[in-house]
Scaffold this motif. Sequence first.
Motif, PDB file in Angstrom:
ATOM      1  N   ASP A  66       3.491   7.263  -7.288  1.00 36.25           N
ATOM      2  CA  ASP A  66       4.707   7.774  -6.666  1.00 36.25           C
ATOM      3  C   ASP A  66       4.649   7.523  -5.164  1.00 36.25           C
ATOM      4  O   ASP A  66       3.685   6.935  -4.661  1.00 36.25           O
ATOM      5  N   ALA A  67       5.673   7.984  -4.441  1.00 39.66           N
ATOM      6  CA  ALA A  67       5.751   7.751  -2.996  1.00 39.66           C
ATOM      7  C   ALA A  67       4.578   8.366  -2.222  1.00 39.66           C
ATOM      8  O   ALA A  67       4.015   7.699  -1.345  1.00 39.66           O
ATOM      9  N   PRO A  68       4.160   9.600  -2.519  1.00 38.53           N
ATOM     10  CA  PRO A  68       3.005  10.144  -1.799  1.00 38.53           C
ATOM     11  C   PRO A  68       1.733   9.321  -2.019  1.00 38.53           C
ATOM     12  O   PRO A  68       0.934   9.148  -1.100  1.00 38.53           O
ATOM     13  N   HIS A  69       1.548   8.803  -3.227  1.00 36.94           N
ATOM     14  CA  HIS A  69       0.393   7.962  -3.514  1.00 36.94           C
ATOM     15  C   HIS A  69       0.455   6.684  -2.673  1.00 36.94           C
ATOM     16  O   HIS A  69      -0.543   6.276  -2.076  1.00 36.94           O
ATOM     17  N   LEU A  70       1.635   6.063  -2.595  1.00 36.35           N
ATOM     18  CA  LEU A  70       1.816   4.863  -1.788  1.00 36.35           C
ATOM     19  C   LEU A  70       1.503   5.146  -0.323  1.00 36.35           C
ATOM     20  O   LEU A  70       0.769   4.395   0.327  1.00 36.35           O
ATOM     21  N   HIS A  71       2.019   6.236   0.199  1.00 40.29           N
ATOM     22  CA  HIS A  71       1.762   6.594   1.602  1.00 40.29           C
ATOM     23  C   HIS A  71       0.285   6.880   1.836  1.00 40.29           C
ATOM     24  O   HIS A  71      -0.249   6.588   2.911  1.00 40.29           O
ATOM     25  N   GLY A  72      -0.394   7.430   0.837  1.00 40.17           N
ATOM     26  CA  GLY A  72      -1.829   7.666   0.953  1.00 40.17           C
ATOM     27  C   GLY A  72      -2.618   6.369   1.051  1.00 40.17           C
ATOM     28  O   GLY A  72      -3.556   6.251   1.849  1.00 40.17           O
ATOM     29  N   LEU A 127      -1.419   3.499   2.163  1.00 37.45           N
ATOM     30  CA  LEU A 127      -1.099   2.940   3.484  1.00 37.45           C
ATOM     31  C   LEU A 127      -1.895   3.643   4.580  1.00 37.45           C
ATOM     32  O   LEU A 127      -2.384   2.991   5.515  1.00 37.45           O
ATOM     33  N   ALA A 128      -2.049   4.955   4.466  1.00 37.75           N
ATOM     34  CA  ALA A 128      -2.818   5.709   5.466  1.00 37.75           C
ATOM     35  C   ALA A 128      -4.286   5.297   5.436  1.00 37.75           C
ATOM     36  O   ALA A 128      -4.926   5.177   6.491  1.00 37.75           O
ATOM     37  N   LEU A 162      -1.655  -4.320   7.646  1.00 37.61           N
ATOM     38  CA  LEU A 162      -0.816  -4.661   6.508  1.00 37.61           C
ATOM     39  C   LEU A 162       0.242  -5.658   6.971  1.00 37.61           C
ATOM     40  O   LEU A 162       1.039  -5.361   7.853  1.00 37.61           O
ATOM     41  N   LEU A 163       0.220  -6.853   6.394  1.00 35.87           N
ATOM     42  CA  LEU A 163       1.199  -7.881   6.743  1.00 35.87           C
ATOM     43  C   LEU A 163       2.447  -7.789   5.881  1.00 35.87           C
ATOM     44  O   LEU A 163       3.553  -8.030   6.349  1.00 35.87           O
TER      45      LEU A 163
END
Length: 68
Positions: free
Chosen positions: A42-48, A50-51, A60-61
């Motif tokens: 989900d979105a929180p997992h994606l943001h994690g 990226l963090a 990240l290109l």
Amino acid sequence: MRYEFILAEHVPDVAHAAFPELEESTVELGATGSIMFGDVVDAPHLHGILARFQDLGFTLLELRRLPD
């Protein structure tokens, strides 16, 4: 959902432990870059993810959602 992460740097083996949900592509991106991909819940997992890239100093290109 599956995502592909294209990074400017090579991800050393020791850093792979920070991304257990991702695999590194066997296709090399130039001499220094990496392509990683994997399932994102989900979105929180994606943001994690990226963090974690940012915390470890990776650039990240490109980020792509892959077809299911």
